[in-house]
Design an enzyme around this catalytic site. Structure first.
Site, mmCIF file in Angstrom:
data_model
loop_
_atom_site.group_PDB
_atom_site.id
_atom_site.type_symbol
_atom_site.label_atom_id
_atom_site.label_comp_id
_atom_site.label_asym_id
_atom_site.label_seq_id
_atom_site.Cartn_x
_atom_site.Cartn_y
_atom_site.Cartn_z
ATOM 1 N N GLU A 1 8.216 -1.934 7.768
ATOM 2 C CA GLU A 1 8.268 -0.974 6.550
ATOM 3 C C GLU A 1 9.818 0.508 7.203
ATOM 4 O OE1 GLU A 1 4.877 0.423 4.717
ATOM 5 O OE2 GLU A 1 4.379 -0.739 4.309
ATOM 6 N N ASN B 1 9.422 -7.118 8.112
ATOM 7 C CA ASN B 1 8.192 -6.703 7.074
ATOM 8 C C ASN B 1 8.220 -5.902 6.251
ATOM 9 O OD1 ASN B 1 6.340 -8.335 5.712
ATOM 10 N ND2 ASN B 1 4.998 -6.376 6.299
ATOM 11 N N HIS C 1 3.236 -6.310 -3.577
ATOM 12 C CA HIS C 1 2.507 -5.554 -4.164
ATOM 13 C C HIS C 1 3.557 -5.450 -4.746
ATOM 14 C CE1 HIS C 1 -0.169 -4.664 -0.364
ATOM 15 N NE2 HIS C 1 1.467 -4.821 0.379
ATOM 16 N N GLU D 1 1.928 -10.009 1.181
ATOM 17 C CA GLU D 1 1.047 -8.867 1.227
ATOM 18 C C GLU D 1 0.543 -8.529 -0.284
ATOM 19 O OE1 GLU D 1 1.430 -4.890 3.208
ATOM 20 O OE2 GLU D 1 1.906 -6.112 5.055
ATOM 21 N N ASP E 1 -0.327 -9.142 -4.192
ATOM 22 C CA ASP E 1 -1.127 -8.118 -5.299
ATOM 23 C C ASP E 1 -0.313 -8.323 -6.275
ATOM 24 O OD1 ASP E 1 -2.179 -6.044 -2.727
ATOM 25 O OD2 ASP E 1 0.135 -6.050 -4.357
HETATM 26 C C1 XIL Z 1 -3.199 -1.089 4.153
HETATM 27 C C2 XIL Z 1 -5.010 -1.437 4.808
HETATM 28 O O1 XIL Z 1 -4.235 -2.734 3.653
HETATM 29 C C3 XIL Z 1 -5.843 -0.075 4.370
HETATM 30 O O2 XIL Z 1 -6.998 -0.924 4.612
HETATM 31 C C4 XIL Z 1 -5.458 0.603 5.891
HETATM 32 O O3 XIL Z 1 -5.803 2.076 5.691
HETATM 33 C C5 XIL Z 1 -3.605 1.203 5.625
HETATM 34 O O4 XIL Z 1 -3.182 0.016 5.632
HETATM 35 N N1 XIL Z 1 1.495 -2.219 4.026
HETATM 36 C C6 XIL Z 1 1.269 -3.126 4.744
HETATM 37 C C7 XIL Z 1 0.136 -3.013 4.927
HETATM 38 O O5 XIL Z 1 1.962 -3.755 5.631
HETATM 39 O O6 XIL Z 1 -0.431 -3.112 6.585
HETATM 40 C C8 XIL Z 1 -0.687 -1.703 4.429
HETATM 41 O O7 XIL Z 1 -2.200 -2.014 4.537
HETATM 42 C C9 XIL Z 1 -0.347 -1.874 3.397
HETATM 43 C C10 XIL Z 1 1.143 -1.587 2.822
#
Ligand code: XIL
Length: 367
Positions: A172, A218, A254, A284, A286
Protein backbone atom coordinates in the site's frame (compact mmCIF):
# COMPACT_ATOMS: atom_id res chain seq x y z
CA UNK A 1 17.51 0.42 24.64
CA UNK A 2 16.32 3.43 22.62
CA UNK A 3 15.80 3.24 18.88
CA UNK A 4 18.84 5.41 18.27
CA UNK A 5 20.98 3.22 20.57
CA UNK A 6 19.73 0.12 18.74
CA UNK A 7 20.60 1.52 15.38
CA UNK A 8 24.02 2.71 16.51
CA UNK A 9 24.73 -0.69 18.01
CA UNK A 10 23.68 -2.19 14.68
CA UNK A 11 26.12 0.02 12.86
CA UNK A 12 28.86 -1.36 15.14
CA UNK A 13 27.45 -4.89 14.92
CA UNK A 14 27.36 -4.61 11.14
CA UNK A 15 31.09 -3.95 11.26
CA UNK A 16 31.58 -7.00 13.47
CA UNK A 17 29.01 -9.07 11.48
CA UNK A 18 26.85 -9.63 14.58
CA UNK A 19 23.01 -9.58 14.78
CA UNK A 20 20.61 -10.06 17.72
CA UNK A 21 17.03 -11.35 18.21
CA UNK A 22 14.62 -11.55 21.21
CA UNK A 23 11.05 -12.57 22.28
CA UNK A 24 7.53 -11.37 23.14
CA UNK A 25 4.07 -12.16 21.78
CA UNK A 26 0.96 -10.56 20.24
CA UNK A 27 -2.74 -11.33 19.55
CA UNK A 28 -5.64 -9.17 18.30
CA UNK A 29 -9.12 -9.33 19.80
CA UNK A 30 -11.43 -11.53 17.67
CA UNK A 31 -14.01 -9.63 15.61
CA UNK A 32 -17.63 -9.91 16.73
CA UNK A 33 -19.52 -12.72 14.90
CA UNK A 34 -21.98 -11.42 12.32
CA UNK A 35 -25.33 -12.72 11.04
CA UNK A 36 -25.10 -15.45 8.41
CA UNK A 37 -27.19 -16.72 5.43
CA UNK A 38 -29.06 -20.07 5.39
CA UNK A 39 -26.85 -22.94 6.56
CA UNK A 40 -24.91 -24.87 3.92
CA UNK A 41 -23.02 -28.17 4.27
CA UNK A 42 -20.22 -28.45 6.86
CA UNK A 43 -16.89 -27.18 5.58
CA UNK A 44 -15.31 -30.49 6.54
CA UNK A 45 -17.66 -32.37 4.19
CA UNK A 46 -17.47 -30.40 0.93
CA UNK A 47 -14.79 -31.15 -1.63
CA UNK A 48 -11.49 -29.36 -0.97
CA UNK A 49 -10.95 -26.04 -2.75
CA UNK A 50 -7.22 -26.74 -2.89
CA UNK A 51 -7.67 -29.79 -5.14
CA UNK A 52 -9.89 -27.84 -7.53
CA UNK A 53 -7.43 -24.96 -7.55
CA UNK A 54 -4.52 -27.32 -8.21
CA UNK A 55 -6.48 -28.70 -11.16
CA UNK A 56 -6.43 -25.17 -12.57
CA UNK A 57 -2.74 -24.76 -11.73
CA UNK A 58 -3.42 -22.30 -8.92
CA UNK A 59 -2.78 -21.95 -5.22
CA UNK A 60 -5.77 -21.05 -3.05
CA UNK A 61 -5.06 -19.37 0.24
CA UNK A 62 -6.42 -17.61 3.27
CA UNK A 63 -5.12 -15.23 5.88
CA UNK A 64 -5.07 -16.81 9.33
CA UNK A 65 -4.26 -15.79 12.87
CA UNK A 66 -2.02 -18.06 14.95
CA UNK A 67 -4.23 -17.65 18.01
CA UNK A 68 -7.16 -19.29 16.15
CA UNK A 69 -5.26 -22.38 14.99
CA UNK A 70 -5.91 -24.04 18.35
CA UNK A 71 -9.66 -24.08 17.59
CA UNK A 72 -10.50 -27.49 16.09
CA UNK A 73 -13.15 -26.29 13.57
CA UNK A 74 -10.91 -23.44 12.38
CA UNK A 75 -7.87 -25.67 11.92
CA UNK A 76 -9.87 -28.49 10.29
CA UNK A 77 -11.62 -26.35 7.66
CA UNK A 78 -8.56 -24.23 6.93
CA UNK A 79 -6.34 -27.32 6.69
CA UNK A 80 -8.79 -29.07 4.32
CA UNK A 81 -9.37 -26.30 1.82
CA UNK A 82 -6.23 -24.22 1.37
CA UNK A 83 -2.78 -24.71 -0.16
CA UNK A 84 -1.41 -21.26 0.68
CA UNK A 85 -1.33 -19.30 3.91
CA UNK A 86 -0.79 -15.66 4.79
CA UNK A 87 -0.30 -14.43 8.35
CA UNK A 88 -3.04 -11.84 8.82
CA UNK A 89 -0.92 -10.02 11.41
CA UNK A 90 1.93 -12.01 12.96
CA UNK A 91 4.64 -11.48 10.33
CA UNK A 92 4.28 -7.70 10.13
CA UNK A 93 6.84 -5.25 11.54
CA UNK A 94 4.90 -4.22 14.66
CA UNK A 95 4.28 -7.70 16.11
CA UNK A 96 7.69 -8.99 15.00
CA UNK A 97 9.90 -6.09 16.15
CA UNK A 98 7.80 -4.06 18.53
CA UNK A 99 10.93 -2.70 20.18
CA UNK A 100 14.28 -2.25 18.42
CA UNK A 101 16.15 -5.54 18.37
CA UNK A 102 13.45 -7.51 20.23
CA UNK A 103 12.29 -9.90 17.47
CA UNK A 104 9.22 -12.06 18.14
CA UNK A 105 8.75 -14.78 15.53
CA UNK A 106 6.45 -16.94 17.66
CA UNK A 107 3.17 -16.17 15.87
CA UNK A 108 4.68 -16.50 12.40
CA UNK A 109 6.54 -19.67 13.41
CA UNK A 110 3.26 -21.25 14.52
CA UNK A 111 1.59 -20.41 11.21
CA UNK A 112 4.57 -21.57 9.12
CA UNK A 113 4.78 -24.85 11.08
CA UNK A 114 1.03 -25.45 10.58
CA UNK A 115 1.43 -24.82 6.85
CA UNK A 116 4.53 -26.96 6.39
CA UNK A 117 2.92 -29.87 8.25
CA UNK A 118 0.22 -29.83 5.56
CA UNK A 119 2.35 -29.11 2.52
CA UNK A 120 1.00 -25.58 2.18
CA UNK A 121 2.97 -22.68 0.71
CA UNK A 122 3.53 -19.55 2.80
CA UNK A 123 3.06 -15.89 1.80
CA UNK A 124 5.09 -13.50 3.92
CA UNK A 125 3.09 -10.37 4.73
CA UNK A 126 4.31 -7.61 4.94
CA UNK A 127 7.85 -6.28 5.30
CA UNK A 128 7.09 -2.55 4.82
CA UNK A 129 3.60 -1.22 5.54
CA UNK A 130 2.56 2.06 7.12
CA UNK A 131 -0.26 0.19 8.90
CA UNK A 132 2.06 -1.85 11.14
CA UNK A 133 5.05 0.40 11.78
CA UNK A 134 6.13 0.66 15.44
CA UNK A 135 6.36 4.17 16.90
CA UNK A 136 10.13 3.84 17.38
CA UNK A 137 10.57 3.55 13.62
CA UNK A 138 8.82 6.88 13.15
CA UNK A 139 11.44 8.63 15.32
CA UNK A 140 14.49 7.67 13.26
CA UNK A 141 16.67 9.91 11.14
CA UNK A 142 17.28 8.89 7.52
CA UNK A 143 20.60 7.11 8.25
CA UNK A 144 19.03 5.37 11.26
CA UNK A 145 15.94 4.29 9.29
CA UNK A 146 18.09 2.98 6.45
CA UNK A 147 19.97 0.79 8.94
CA UNK A 148 16.73 -0.26 10.69
CA UNK A 149 15.10 -1.19 7.37
CA UNK A 150 18.10 -3.29 6.39
CA UNK A 151 18.21 -4.94 9.81
CA UNK A 152 14.47 -5.70 9.82
CA UNK A 153 14.32 -7.18 6.34
CA UNK A 154 17.58 -9.14 6.66
CA UNK A 155 16.52 -10.58 10.04
CA UNK A 156 12.88 -11.36 9.21
CA UNK A 157 13.38 -12.72 5.69
CA UNK A 158 16.48 -14.53 6.90
CA UNK A 159 14.53 -16.15 9.75
CA UNK A 160 12.13 -17.84 7.30
CA UNK A 161 14.59 -18.13 4.40
CA UNK A 162 13.66 -20.99 2.06
CA UNK A 163 10.25 -21.44 3.75
CA UNK A 164 8.34 -18.51 2.23
CA UNK A 165 7.06 -18.79 -1.35
CA UNK A 166 6.50 -15.05 -1.78
CA UNK A 167 6.92 -11.89 0.28
CA UNK A 168 4.71 -8.83 0.17
CA UNK A 169 7.77 -6.61 0.35
CA UNK A 170 6.01 -3.24 0.17
CA UNK A 171 2.30 -2.91 0.92
CA UNK A 172 0.00 0.00 0.00
CA UNK A 173 2.72 2.51 -0.94
CA UNK A 174 0.38 4.43 -3.28
CA UNK A 175 -2.04 7.07 -2.07
CA UNK A 176 -5.75 6.79 -2.76
CA UNK A 177 -7.03 8.89 -5.62
CA UNK A 178 -8.32 11.66 -3.36
CA UNK A 179 -4.91 12.04 -1.65
CA UNK A 180 -2.56 11.40 -4.56
CA UNK A 181 -0.19 14.25 -5.45
CA UNK A 182 2.94 14.34 -7.60
CA UNK A 183 4.35 10.84 -7.80
CA UNK A 184 1.16 9.44 -6.24
CA UNK A 185 3.04 7.77 -3.42
CA UNK A 186 1.55 7.69 0.07
CA UNK A 187 3.35 10.07 2.43
CA UNK A 188 4.44 7.44 4.96
CA UNK A 189 7.40 7.55 7.37
CA UNK A 190 9.42 5.58 4.83
CA UNK A 191 8.63 8.06 2.05
CA UNK A 192 9.09 11.19 4.14
CA UNK A 193 12.38 10.00 5.67
CA UNK A 194 14.02 8.03 2.86
CA UNK A 195 12.29 9.41 -0.23
CA UNK A 196 10.65 7.30 -2.99
CA UNK A 197 13.80 5.20 -3.30
CA UNK A 198 12.79 3.22 -0.19
CA UNK A 199 10.75 0.89 -2.37
CA UNK A 200 13.75 -0.17 -4.46
CA UNK A 201 15.87 -0.49 -1.29
CA UNK A 202 13.31 -2.78 0.33
CA UNK A 203 13.08 -5.08 -2.70
CA UNK A 204 16.87 -5.29 -3.04
CA UNK A 205 17.25 -6.10 0.67
CA UNK A 206 14.60 -8.83 0.42
CA UNK A 207 16.25 -10.40 -2.63
CA UNK A 208 19.59 -10.43 -0.83
CA UNK A 209 18.00 -12.07 2.23
CA UNK A 210 16.20 -14.81 0.26
CA UNK A 211 17.07 -15.13 -3.44
CA UNK A 212 14.38 -17.78 -3.95
CA UNK A 213 11.28 -15.99 -2.67
CA UNK A 214 9.00 -14.17 -5.13
CA UNK A 215 8.98 -10.46 -4.28
CA UNK A 216 5.59 -8.77 -4.53
CA UNK A 217 4.21 -5.25 -4.49
CA UNK A 218 0.75 -5.41 -2.87
CA UNK A 219 -2.06 -2.84 -2.92
CA UNK A 220 -5.82 -2.26 -2.87
CA UNK A 221 -8.22 -0.27 -5.04
CA UNK A 222 -6.12 -1.05 -8.12
CA UNK A 223 -7.67 -4.32 -9.26
CA UNK A 224 -9.45 -3.22 -12.42
CA UNK A 225 -9.30 -0.04 -14.53
CA UNK A 226 -8.71 3.31 -12.84
CA UNK A 227 -6.16 5.95 -11.84
CA UNK A 228 -4.74 4.02 -8.90
CA UNK A 229 -4.54 0.90 -11.05
CA UNK A 230 -2.59 2.92 -13.61
CA UNK A 231 -0.29 4.24 -10.87
CA UNK A 232 0.45 0.70 -9.69
CA UNK A 233 1.21 -0.28 -13.27
CA UNK A 234 3.51 2.70 -13.76
CA UNK A 235 5.19 2.15 -10.38
CA UNK A 236 6.08 -1.49 -11.00
CA UNK A 237 7.05 -0.81 -14.61
CA UNK A 238 9.45 1.85 -13.34
CA UNK A 239 10.90 -0.49 -10.74
CA UNK A 240 11.43 -3.18 -13.37
CA UNK A 241 13.10 -0.64 -15.69
CA UNK A 242 15.49 0.33 -12.82
CA UNK A 243 16.45 -3.33 -12.52
CA UNK A 244 14.76 -3.62 -9.12
CA UNK A 245 14.14 -7.31 -8.22
CA UNK A 246 10.33 -7.28 -8.21
CA UNK A 247 8.53 -10.41 -9.37
CA UNK A 248 4.85 -9.70 -8.99
CA UNK A 249 1.85 -7.66 -7.93
CA UNK A 250 -0.78 -8.54 -5.36
CA UNK A 251 -4.29 -7.25 -6.04
CA UNK A 252 -5.95 -7.19 -2.63
CA UNK A 253 -9.56 -7.42 -3.87
CA UNK A 254 -11.37 -6.03 -0.82
CA UNK A 255 -14.59 -5.45 -2.73
CA UNK A 256 -18.37 -5.53 -2.37
CA UNK A 257 -20.89 -7.43 -4.47
CA UNK A 258 -21.95 -4.38 -6.51
CA UNK A 259 -20.01 -5.70 -9.49
CA UNK A 260 -17.06 -3.29 -9.37
CA UNK A 261 -14.43 -4.05 -10.47
CA UNK A 262 -15.76 -6.19 -13.30
CA UNK A 263 -14.02 -9.49 -13.95
CA UNK A 264 -13.26 -8.25 -17.46
CA UNK A 265 -11.41 -5.22 -16.10
CA UNK A 266 -9.53 -7.38 -13.58
CA UNK A 267 -8.53 -9.71 -16.42
CA UNK A 268 -7.37 -6.73 -18.51
CA UNK A 269 -5.29 -5.38 -15.63
CA UNK A 270 -3.79 -8.79 -14.85
CA UNK A 271 -2.81 -9.19 -18.49
CA UNK A 272 -1.03 -5.84 -18.75
CA UNK A 273 0.90 -6.59 -15.54
CA UNK A 274 1.78 -10.04 -16.89
CA UNK A 275 3.11 -8.42 -20.07
CA UNK A 276 5.65 -6.60 -17.87
CA UNK A 277 6.98 -10.05 -16.99
CA UNK A 278 5.29 -10.12 -13.58
CA UNK A 279 3.17 -12.72 -11.84
CA UNK A 280 -0.06 -11.50 -10.33
CA UNK A 281 -2.14 -12.82 -7.47
CA UNK A 282 -5.38 -11.97 -5.74
CA UNK A 283 -4.02 -11.42 -2.25
CA UNK A 284 -6.76 -10.48 0.23
CA UNK A 285 -10.17 -11.17 -1.26
CA UNK A 286 -13.39 -10.62 0.61
CA UNK A 287 -16.75 -9.59 -0.87
CA UNK A 288 -19.01 -7.45 1.28
CA UNK A 289 -22.77 -7.81 0.81
CA UNK A 290 -24.44 -5.74 3.55
CA UNK A 291 -24.74 -2.62 1.41
CA UNK A 292 -26.49 -4.50 -1.39
CA UNK A 293 -30.30 -4.71 -1.84
CA UNK A 294 -32.36 -7.86 -1.41
CA UNK A 295 -32.83 -10.54 1.23
CA UNK A 296 -30.08 -12.79 2.54
CA UNK A 297 -30.56 -15.42 -0.14
CA UNK A 298 -30.42 -12.79 -2.89
CA UNK A 299 -27.29 -11.18 -1.48
CA UNK A 300 -25.64 -14.58 -0.99
CA UNK A 301 -26.30 -15.55 -4.59
CA UNK A 302 -24.91 -12.22 -5.82
CA UNK A 303 -21.84 -12.74 -3.66
CA UNK A 304 -21.39 -16.20 -5.16
CA UNK A 305 -21.43 -14.76 -8.68
CA UNK A 306 -18.81 -12.15 -7.77
CA UNK A 307 -16.47 -14.75 -6.24
CA UNK A 308 -16.98 -16.99 -9.28
CA UNK A 309 -16.30 -14.23 -11.82
CA UNK A 310 -13.22 -12.79 -10.08
CA UNK A 311 -11.66 -16.16 -9.32
CA UNK A 312 -12.44 -17.06 -12.92
CA UNK A 313 -10.32 -14.11 -14.06
CA UNK A 314 -7.34 -15.56 -12.18
CA UNK A 315 -8.01 -19.05 -13.53
CA UNK A 316 -8.00 -17.66 -17.07
CA UNK A 317 -4.75 -15.68 -16.62
CA UNK A 318 -1.68 -17.96 -16.96
CA UNK A 319 0.41 -15.51 -14.90
CA UNK A 320 -2.07 -15.39 -12.00
CA UNK A 321 -0.66 -17.93 -9.55
CA UNK A 322 -2.95 -17.69 -6.53
CA UNK A 323 -6.20 -16.53 -5.00
CA UNK A 324 -5.98 -15.71 -1.30
CA UNK A 325 -8.95 -14.75 0.87
CA UNK A 326 -8.58 -12.39 3.82
CA UNK A 327 -9.80 -14.92 6.34
CA UNK A 328 -12.11 -17.76 5.34
CA UNK A 329 -14.98 -17.78 7.88
CA UNK A 330 -17.44 -14.98 8.65
CA UNK A 331 -16.73 -15.74 12.31
CA UNK A 332 -13.43 -13.89 12.01
CA UNK A 333 -13.28 -11.13 9.41
CA UNK A 334 -11.47 -7.83 9.70
CA UNK A 335 -14.35 -6.35 7.68
CA UNK A 336 -16.55 -6.27 10.78
CA UNK A 337 -14.09 -3.88 12.42
CA UNK A 338 -13.33 -1.95 9.26
CA UNK A 339 -16.76 -1.58 7.62
CA UNK A 340 -19.27 -2.90 10.15
CA UNK A 341 -21.05 -6.28 10.37
CA UNK A 342 -21.00 -8.18 7.10
CA UNK A 343 -20.66 -11.72 5.72
CA UNK A 344 -17.76 -11.26 3.25
CA UNK A 345 -16.20 -14.74 3.22
CA UNK A 346 -17.00 -18.24 1.95
CA UNK A 347 -17.70 -20.19 5.18
CA UNK A 348 -20.27 -18.93 7.66
CA UNK A 349 -19.48 -18.49 11.35
CA UNK A 350 -20.34 -22.17 11.91
CA UNK A 351 -17.83 -23.16 9.20
CA UNK A 352 -20.60 -24.20 6.80
CA UNK A 353 -19.97 -23.69 3.08
CA UNK A 354 -21.84 -20.70 1.67
CA UNK A 355 -22.93 -20.19 -1.95
CA UNK A 356 -19.72 -18.13 -2.31
CA UNK A 357 -17.69 -21.28 -1.59
CA UNK A 358 -19.39 -23.03 -4.50
CA UNK A 359 -18.75 -19.99 -6.67
CA UNK A 360 -15.00 -20.39 -6.06
CA UNK A 361 -15.19 -24.16 -6.60
CA UNK A 362 -17.03 -23.77 -9.91
CA UNK A 363 -14.52 -21.15 -11.06
CA UNK A 364 -11.53 -23.41 -10.34
CA UNK A 365 -13.34 -26.31 -12.07
CA UNK A 366 -14.18 -24.02 -15.01
CA UNK A 367 -17.87 -24.90 -14.65
C1 XIL B 1 -5.37 -6.07 8.70
C2 XIL B 1 -5.81 -7.25 9.58
O1 XIL B 1 -6.86 -7.95 8.95
C3 XIL B 1 -6.23 -6.74 10.94
O2 XIL B 1 -6.54 -7.85 11.78
C4 XIL B 1 -5.12 -5.91 11.55
O3 XIL B 1 -5.58 -5.36 12.78
C5 XIL B 1 -4.70 -4.78 10.59
O4 XIL B 1 -4.32 -5.32 9.33
N1 XIL B 1 -4.64 -4.49 3.89
C6 XIL B 1 -3.60 -5.28 4.27
C7 XIL B 1 -3.69 -6.13 5.48
O5 XIL B 1 -2.62 -5.42 3.51
O6 XIL B 1 -2.43 -6.32 6.09
C8 XIL B 1 -4.67 -5.57 6.48
O7 XIL B 1 -4.87 -6.57 7.48
C9 XIL B 1 -5.98 -5.24 5.79
C10 XIL B 1 -5.78 -4.22 4.70
Amino acid sequence: MTAGQRVRSLALAAAAGLVACGGGDFATAPTAPTATPAAGPPGTEVEPLAAAAAGAGKLVGAAVQASYLGQADYAAVFGRHFSYVTAEWEMKWLPVQRQPGAFDFSGGDRIVAFAEARGMRVKGHALVWHGSTPDWVNTLTAPELRIALEDHIRTVVGHWRGRVHAWDVVNEALADDREATGDGLRRTTFYETLGPGYLAEAFRLARRADPEALLIYNDYGAEGRGRKSDRVYELVMGLREQGVPIDGVGLQMHIDSSGSPTAADVAWNMRRLAELGLVVNISEMDVRTASQPGDTATRSERQKQVYKAIVGACVAEPRCDAVTLWGFTDKFSWIDKQFGADDPLVFDESYRAKPAFFGMLEAFQRR
